[in-house]
Enzyme design. Sequence first.
Site, PDB file in Angstrom:
ATOM      1  N   ARG A 295       0.765  -1.233   0.086  1.00 25.98           N
ATOM      2  CA  ARG A 295      -0.041  -0.190   0.045  1.00 25.98           C
ATOM      3  C   ARG A 295       0.763   1.141   0.160  1.00 25.98           C
ATOM      4  O   ARG A 295       0.530   2.152  -0.881  1.00 25.98           O
ATOM      5  CB  ARG A 295      -0.863   0.131   1.308  1.00 25.98           C
ATOM      6  CG  ARG A 295      -1.615   1.219   1.424  1.00 25.98           C
ATOM      7  CD  ARG A 295      -2.709   1.309   2.213  1.00 25.98           C
ATOM      8  NE  ARG A 295      -3.005   0.245   3.311  1.00 25.98           N
ATOM      9  CZ  ARG A 295      -2.286   0.788   4.463  1.00 25.98           C
ATOM     10  NH1 ARG A 295      -1.331   1.621   4.626  1.00 25.98           N
ATOM     11  NH2 ARG A 295      -2.058  -0.218   5.589  1.00 25.98           N
TER      12      ARG A 295
ATOM     13  N   TYR B 283     -16.507  17.488 -15.634  1.00 19.61           N
ATOM     14  CA  TYR B 283     -16.624  16.117 -15.528  1.00 19.61           C
ATOM     15  C   TYR B 283     -17.659  15.762 -14.618  1.00 19.61           C
ATOM     16  O   TYR B 283     -17.665  16.230 -13.216  1.00 19.61           O
ATOM     17  CB  TYR B 283     -15.419  15.205 -15.345  1.00 19.61           C
ATOM     18  CG  TYR B 283     -15.824  13.748 -15.192  1.00 19.61           C
ATOM     19  CD1 TYR B 283     -16.572  13.027 -16.109  1.00 19.61           C
ATOM     20  CD2 TYR B 283     -15.411  13.115 -14.023  1.00 19.61           C
ATOM     21  CE1 TYR B 283     -16.617  11.555 -16.029  1.00 19.61           C
ATOM     22  CE2 TYR B 283     -15.786  11.833 -14.018  1.00 19.61           C
ATOM     23  CZ  TYR B 283     -16.348  11.080 -14.939  1.00 19.61           C
ATOM     24  OH  TYR B 283     -16.723   9.861 -14.610  1.00 19.61           O
TER      25      TYR B 283
ATOM     26  N   ASP C 206      -7.055  19.182 -14.457  1.00 21.36           N
ATOM     27  CA  ASP C 206      -7.485  17.684 -14.891  1.00 21.36           C
ATOM     28  C   ASP C 206      -6.975  17.556 -16.439  1.00 21.36           C
ATOM     29  O   ASP C 206      -7.460  18.066 -17.362  1.00 21.36           O
ATOM     30  CB  ASP C 206      -9.063  17.349 -15.033  1.00 21.36           C
ATOM     31  CG  ASP C 206      -9.363  16.141 -15.365  1.00 21.36           C
ATOM     32  OD1 ASP C 206      -8.592  15.388 -15.918  1.00 21.36           O
ATOM     33  OD2 ASP C 206     -10.408  15.470 -14.615  1.00 21.36           O
TER      34      ASP C 206
ATOM     35  N   LYS D 125      -7.877   6.562 -19.216  1.00 24.77           N
ATOM     36  CA  LYS D 125      -8.313   6.836 -20.923  1.00 24.77           C
ATOM     37  C   LYS D 125      -7.043   6.994 -21.634  1.00 24.77           C
ATOM     38  O   LYS D 125      -6.470   5.501 -22.100  1.00 24.77           O
ATOM     39  CB  LYS D 125      -8.845   8.355 -20.636  1.00 24.77           C
ATOM     40  CG  LYS D 125      -9.722   8.348 -19.449  1.00 24.77           C
ATOM     41  CD  LYS D 125     -11.122   7.694 -19.950  1.00 24.77           C
ATOM     42  CE  LYS D 125     -12.294   7.502 -18.799  1.00 24.77           C
ATOM     43  NZ  LYS D 125     -12.213   8.043 -17.700  1.00 24.77           N
TER      44      LYS D 125
HETATM   45  C1  PLP Z   1     -11.858  14.480 -17.264  1.00 28.55           C
HETATM   46  C2  PLP Z   1     -12.238  13.171 -16.529  1.00 28.55           C
HETATM   47  N1  PLP Z   1     -11.861  13.297 -15.209  1.00 28.55           N
HETATM   48  C3  PLP Z   1     -11.842  12.235 -14.389  1.00 28.55           C
HETATM   49  C4  PLP Z   1     -12.375  11.095 -14.579  1.00 28.55           C
HETATM   50  C5  PLP Z   1     -12.488   9.901 -13.630  1.00 28.55           C
HETATM   51  O1  PLP Z   1     -11.611   8.862 -13.702  1.00 28.55           O
HETATM   52  P1  PLP Z   1     -12.112   7.463 -13.495  1.00 28.55           P
HETATM   53  O2  PLP Z   1     -13.315   6.716 -14.436  1.00 28.55           O
HETATM   54  O3  PLP Z   1     -10.662   6.776 -13.784  1.00 28.55           O
HETATM   55  O4  PLP Z   1     -12.199   7.327 -11.946  1.00 28.55           O
HETATM   56  C6  PLP Z   1     -12.915  11.069 -15.791  1.00 28.55           C
HETATM   57  C7  PLP Z   1     -13.896   9.786 -16.125  1.00 28.55           C
HETATM   58  O5  PLP Z   1     -14.347   9.671 -17.397  1.00 28.55           O
HETATM   59  C8  PLP Z   1     -12.786  11.959 -16.854  1.00 28.55           C
HETATM   60  O6  PLP Z   1     -13.426  11.821 -18.142  1.00 28.55           O
END
Ligand code: PLP
Length: 382
Positions: free
Chosen positions: A51, A103, A175, A200
């Site tokens: 961890r 998001y 982000d 992604k």
């Molecule tokens: C721009 C963005 N940030 C954060 C996330 C969250 O990521 P995760 O699905 O890996 O938890 C997503 C998920 O689609 C996203 O598109």
Amino acid sequence: MKEQDFGFETRAIHAGQSPDEATGAVVTPIYQTSTYAQDEVGVHRGYEYSRTANPTRTALERCLASLEGAASGFAFASGMAAEDAVLRLLPADSHVVIPNDAYGGTYRLVTQVFGPAGLQYTAAELSDQDSVAAAWRPSTRLLWVESPTNPLLGIVDIAAAARFAHDRGARCVVDNTFATPYLQQPLALGADVVVHSTTKYLGGHSDVVGGFVAVNDVGLATHIAYLQNAVGAVPGPFDCFLVLRGLKTLAVRMERHCANAAAVVDMLERHPAVGHVRYPGLPTHPGHEIAARQMRDFGGMVAFTLEGGEEAALKLVSRTRLFTLAESLGAVESLIEQPAQMTHASVAGSELAVDPSLVRLSVGLETADDLVDDLRQALDGI
Ligand SMILES: Cc1ncc(COP(=O)(O)O)c(C=O)c1O
């Protein structure tokens, strides 16, 4: 030559990944172990418990930190777990400014999880500094930026946003999921923290869920490292291996994602069933000039509305053959979705609700002509 002096592609393949000391394995092994032998109490080879740290995770953390131009990086079990760690940096009475097209999961985390615990927030149009100024409070400690945004592909001037936050004693988080460090490096533009859903483009093959936080500031790094271990939302070694493998081809994949997206946009712009196309590469996009300045290219995500409204959008997403109807984005295969009822269902009825006639594409790496033909036949039929 220092590691940071090498080019992006070289670092994607080698940073944090010298051949395994025990065996010479060229590829970083999946250290599928929870614990590590100690020679004496407290005398070990850098690892005690997985961890806290695991060698496969360390390789990923060093490599992706290097690609973001960051001094430190921390891998998490998902993008949301990474965001959770960043929001936990804040004192309980803080206020954050988030994008008005954030998001959906970010919005849900801020409003439904941290909100009840005392965090206050205001959603603002981040491409408009007056809107950010109006949202600002004396207790604002964080400006949360996405650029390009999900799903509207809005562009925020990251350097200006970071300056705005710093001038008021706050921090700026970006982000960087949609752009990836290949197209945009927010820390170099002045941001304090970069977060990713590595699920992604970084993983790139729709086979892993993960998250990441990258920082330069030593105090922030210490705090994030503490939270990563104390809360424990860490990825397993196999997931780290998959993301690390994805990083090696990130540069070539992103170039093709961008080229294929441009070909798709060209067709969409001319199709009579399509309303408004949102793509930062279009000179008509309001953020085009900023995107051209802060990004290497314009990315693989495209969004557009349909003249026929929600009914046409729902028909379209079920008529494509190559574009698979699915959530998520950023992988080799092309995906199509209707954000209002899918990825952004969590903001339905809120101030962040998405136009139901909007369709979002994650343009993959198939042959560009095949993708264009697939969308055209689906659009012709609605
Ligand atoms: C721009 C963005 N940030 C954060 C996330 C969250 O990521 P995760 O699905 O890996 O938890 C997503 C998920 O689609 C996203 O598109």
